[in-house]
Write an enzyme that holds these catalytic residues in place. Structure first.
Site, PDB file in Angstrom:
ATOM      1  N   HIS A 147       2.790   4.732 -15.463  1.00 41.53           N
ATOM      2  CA  HIS A 147       2.586   6.164 -15.680  1.00 41.53           C
ATOM      3  C   HIS A 147       3.535   6.661 -16.748  1.00 41.53           C
ATOM      4  CE1 HIS A 147       5.335   5.408 -12.332  1.00 41.53           C
ATOM      5  NE2 HIS A 147       6.016   6.471 -12.738  1.00 41.53           N
ATOM      6  N   HIS A 207       5.455   9.860 -18.056  1.00 44.38           N
ATOM      7  CA  HIS A 207       5.905  11.203 -17.688  1.00 44.38           C
ATOM      8  C   HIS A 207       5.919  12.063 -18.944  1.00 44.38           C
ATOM      9  CE1 HIS A 207       8.002  10.205 -13.731  1.00 44.38           C
ATOM     10  NE2 HIS A 207       7.989   8.991 -14.280  1.00 44.38           N
TER      11      HIS A 207
END
Ligand code: AMP
Length: 135
Positions: A98, A100
């Site tokens: 992921h 951010h």
């Protein structure tokens, strides 16, 4: 490989989804550093940078740029930090890659600067030699 993010992709648990295309999903972080903190994940999971499909990893960053511009346009950010934590040693907690997108405001102290080590000129040469040999 199943993580909490698989459940978000499959709509098995709720999330505040802000963007979706055929490759990625972007949603608000449940424990945001600042309002608007967004995570961008690949729909086909990989763990992190070390096993990433480079095209999809690059696409995550393209979408990161789109989200950064939207955060700026809405006044949710004056600046952003784009961060991926890759591996336990780097603070990764969810092992589904992921990106951010962390909104920043002047003087918010939300995201501390890293510490530094001292290097000698010899250290730099040794490191450069090892790295260039591996590339
Ligand atoms: P990392 O330390 O880079 O692995 O960060 C994992 C991030 O996922 C943290 O910022 C968490 O707040 C976030 N997170 C964990 N579970 C959820 C969830 N169900 N919905 C949104 N964000 C989540």
């Amino acid at each position: 490989m199943e993580t909490i993010f698989t459940k978000i992709i499959n709509r098995e648990i709720p999330a505040h989804i802000v963007y979706e295309d055929e490759l990625v999903l972007a949603f608000l972080d449940i424990s945001p550093v600042n309002h608007g903190h967004t995570l961008i994940i690949p729909k086909e999971p990989f763990v992190n940078i070390f096993d990433a499909d480079p095209e999809i990893f690059a696409h995550m960053h393209k979408v990161g740029q789109k989200i950064a511009n939207a955060l700026k346009a809405t006044g949710l950010a004056d600046g952003v930090n784009l961060v991926t934590n890759n591996g336990e040693a780097a603070g990764q907690e969810v092992f589904h890659s992921h990106l951010h997108v962390i909104p920043r405001h002047s003087g918010d102290k939300a995201f501390q600067k890293p510490t530094h080590v001292t290097v000698t000129p010899e250290d730099l040469v040794r490191t450069k030699t090892a790295l260039t040999a591996a590339l």
